[in-house]
Design a protein around this motif. Sequence first.
Motif, PDB file in Angstrom:
ATOM      1  N   ALA A  99       0.836  -1.200   0.000  1.00 13.75           N
ATOM      2  CA  ALA A  99       0.000   0.000   0.000  1.00 13.75           C
ATOM      3  C   ALA A  99       0.874   1.254   0.000  1.00 13.75           C
ATOM      4  N   ASP A 100       2.055   1.127   0.535  1.00 14.45           N
ATOM      5  CA  ASP A 100       2.922   2.275   0.740  1.00 14.45           C
ATOM      6  C   ASP A 100       3.989   2.354  -0.362  1.00 14.45           C
ATOM      7  N   PRO A 101       3.932   3.407  -1.198  1.00 23.01           N
ATOM      8  CA  PRO A 101       4.903   3.524  -2.300  1.00 23.01           C
ATOM      9  C   PRO A 101       6.355   3.630  -1.827  1.00 23.01           C
ATOM     10  N   SER A 102       6.560   3.876  -0.533  1.00 20.15           N
ATOM     11  CA  SER A 102       7.945   3.949  -0.057  1.00 20.15           C
ATOM     12  C   SER A 102       8.486   2.566   0.305  1.00 20.15           C
ATOM     13  N   HIS A 103       7.623   1.539   0.232  1.00 20.16           N
ATOM     14  CA  HIS A 103       8.055   0.155   0.450  1.00 20.16           C
ATOM     15  C   HIS A 103       9.170  -0.173  -0.560  1.00 20.16           C
ATOM     16  N   PRO A 104      10.268  -0.798  -0.107  1.00 23.25           N
ATOM     17  CA  PRO A 104      11.404  -1.007  -1.022  1.00 23.25           C
ATOM     18  C   PRO A 104      11.065  -1.868  -2.242  1.00 23.25           C
ATOM     19  N   ARG A 105      10.047  -2.724  -2.142  1.00 19.33           N
ATOM     20  CA  ARG A 105       9.697  -3.571  -3.287  1.00 19.33           C
ATOM     21  C   ARG A 105       8.511  -2.990  -4.064  1.00 19.33           C
ATOM     22  N   TYR A 106       8.085  -1.771  -3.734  1.00 15.58           N
ATOM     23  CA  TYR A 106       6.854  -1.233  -4.331  1.00 15.58           C
ATOM     24  C   TYR A 106       6.893  -1.232  -5.858  1.00 15.58           C
ATOM     25  N   GLN A 107       7.931  -0.637  -6.435  1.00 14.31           N
ATOM     26  CA  GLN A 107       8.018  -0.522  -7.893  1.00 14.31           C
ATOM     27  C   GLN A 107       8.019  -1.891  -8.558  1.00 14.31           C
ATOM     28  N   SER A 108       8.820  -2.790  -7.999  1.00 15.24           N
ATOM     29  CA  SER A 108       8.955  -4.111  -8.585  1.00 15.24           C
ATOM     30  C   SER A 108       7.621  -4.875  -8.528  1.00 15.24           C
ATOM     31  N   LEU A 109       6.930  -4.778  -7.403  1.00 15.77           N
ATOM     32  CA  LEU A 109       5.639  -5.466  -7.266  1.00 15.77           C
ATOM     33  C   LEU A 109       4.573  -4.812  -8.146  1.00 15.77           C
ATOM     34  N   LEU A 110       4.660  -3.481  -8.286  1.00 18.72           N
ATOM     35  CA  LEU A 110       3.716  -2.780  -9.155  1.00 18.72           C
ATOM     36  C   LEU A 110       3.873  -3.266 -10.609  1.00 18.72           C
ATOM     37  N   MET A 111       5.113  -3.448 -11.052  1.00 21.04           N
ATOM     38  CA  MET A 111       5.352  -3.910 -12.426  1.00 21.04           C
ATOM     39  C   MET A 111       4.786  -5.324 -12.616  1.00 21.04           C
ATOM     40  N   ARG A 112       4.992  -6.195 -11.616  1.00 25.90           N
ATOM     41  CA  ARG A 112       4.425  -7.545 -11.716  1.00 25.90           C
ATOM     42  C   ARG A 112       2.907  -7.510 -11.775  1.00 25.90           C
ATOM     43  N   HIS A 113       2.342  -6.624 -10.962  1.00 32.81           N
ATOM     44  CA  HIS A 113       0.880  -6.492 -10.942  1.00 32.81           C
ATOM     45  C   HIS A 113       0.376  -6.058 -12.327  1.00 32.81           C
ATOM     46  N   ARG A 114       1.066  -5.102 -12.930  1.00 28.55           N
ATOM     47  CA  ARG A 114       0.648  -4.637 -14.267  1.00 28.55           C
ATOM     48  C   ARG A 114       0.734  -5.769 -15.296  1.00 28.55           C
ATOM     49  N   LEU A 115       1.779  -6.599 -15.176  1.00 34.43           N
ATOM     50  CA  LEU A 115       1.907  -7.726 -16.111  1.00 34.43           C
ATOM     51  C   LEU A 115       0.767  -8.723 -15.924  1.00 34.43           C
ATOM     52  N   GLU A 116       0.407  -8.969 -14.676  1.00 40.76           N
ATOM     53  CA  GLU A 116      -0.688  -9.917 -14.423  1.00 40.76           C
ATOM     54  C   GLU A 116      -2.006  -9.396 -14.987  1.00 40.76           C
ATOM     55  N   GLU A 117      -2.227  -8.092 -14.827  1.00 44.66           N
ATOM     56  CA  GLU A 117      -3.440  -7.496 -15.385  1.00 44.66           C
ATOM     57  C   GLU A 117      -3.436  -7.625 -16.913  1.00 44.66           C
ATOM     58  N   ALA A 118      -2.285  -7.378 -17.510  1.00 41.93           N
ATOM     59  CA  ALA A 118      -2.153  -7.445 -18.971  1.00 41.93           C
ATOM     60  C   ALA A 118      -2.343  -8.879 -19.462  1.00 41.93           C
TER      61      ALA A 118
END
Lengths: 250, 250
Positions: A6-25
């Motif tokens: 939930a927190d964009p300052s989480h160290p894995r935020y960007q990486s998990l966001l990219m995976r999430h976008r791939l799953e949606e795609a």
Amino acid sequence: MTEIAADPSHPRYQSLLMRHRLEEAEKKGMLAGSALIAHGRGEAFDYLLGEQTIPSALRATQQALALLSSAKRPVISLNGNVVALAGKEVLHLAHQLKCPVEINIFYRTPERMKALLGHLNEIKLQEKLDVEILGAEPDARIPGLEGPRANCTKQGIFESDVLLVPLEDGDRCEALVAMGKTVLVIDLNPLSRTARMASVTIIDELSRVITNMNEMLLSGAATKPVENYQNAQTIEEAFTHIASFLSSEG
Amino acid sequence: MTEIAADPSHPRYQSLLMRHRLEEAEKKGMLAGSALIAHGRGEAFDYLLGEQTIPSALRATQQALALLSSAKRPVISLNGNVVALAGKEVLHLAHQLKCPVEINIFYRTPERMKALLGHLNEIKLQEKLDVEILGAEPDARIPGLEGPRANCTKQGIFESDVLLVPLEDGDRCEALVAMGKTVLVIDLNPLSRTARMASVTIIDELSRVITNMNEMLLSGAATKPVENYQNAQTIEEAFTHIASFLSSEG
């Protein structure tokens, strides 16, 4: 399902966001079978870069942006992973550069093309962007390639002078260079054939690069070419960075 | 669909074969959503090793095999990617070592468990192997882990003294080490927490490692422990190898 922190300052935020976008795609049918493996390869190289934009990559980004800004017919080529990972950011870039984008995918099927076009048009509407989206009706071929992967549009890739081709395969990069175009690539693997063939090689993660380009354009500061830009040096510095990262860990 | 080269001497044969096995496993419902991305990360690190078993990895393999051979209760833990990539080879290894295997997956669903058990039992029958396959009915928990991923069997992982856990995640590796077990891992990323936590870290591609182990056992030559084995040195040598690979390319 990948959980996004939930927190964009989480160290894995960007990486998990990219995976999430791939799953949606993936669910929307936008991706080829090899898309997730290719993304994983990228993740490993990004890890070795420390998941950051290294100074030489920022210089390459500025150089690429200067070449796009001064081009007569700039085009941004998009494949499934690019649309999935940074579709919105890329359309904002094209809007700022006033250049068309062209969907140009390796494994072309009507279903994938429809899913990709639908996704991009949705973003364009939501974000109120003025960007021409090419690729639906190819009417030209890239010389030296065989089958559907050679397809492109005359108005877009075929007659472009400067092309930004993120996450491109080596064969197509080579064929585009052979057509005499200035080819700008974004590739996390400094050893890939794409990285070696390109006019400018940005060794950095796609969404970071496009965000950097958008910010450079907004600030108005960075459309000057880099003095004495040497692409071999860009690649060399990525090697050096990874090697020193490994030796500091070892 | 990945095309497999007809000729096993093709330079990409092994890599394409592994992708093909993953695709087949995906169709059978054996894999978690993160399986292909994880495989891609492995591919990148293998690329940096030159897609070969480096000398330090061969020593680690020999050390791991010696520990398995002399264990009181050795067990091989299997997840979806391991079954997909080297199910047959692993069952041959367990048969030779006379040890059980245990399916122990991070994202446990009845469907995945059924698909994995079905696939392994099919191989067992075809290859006429005498191997106990545990994991269907967990009756113990790994301390320090939460939820379904803590599940294991008392007879298998819980009471084992030496465990081979290929492609393991860092949390579980750490929890198994904390239980006082000798934990042997196979991980292509020398920087991963799994690589750092393990008793023996084999930095090499899974199917090569298991094939090497099977050949060592068949030759009868290599079940002696390595003299003065130091796992930190194994990891260090992988770093050094990758760094020199990068500088020779640069």
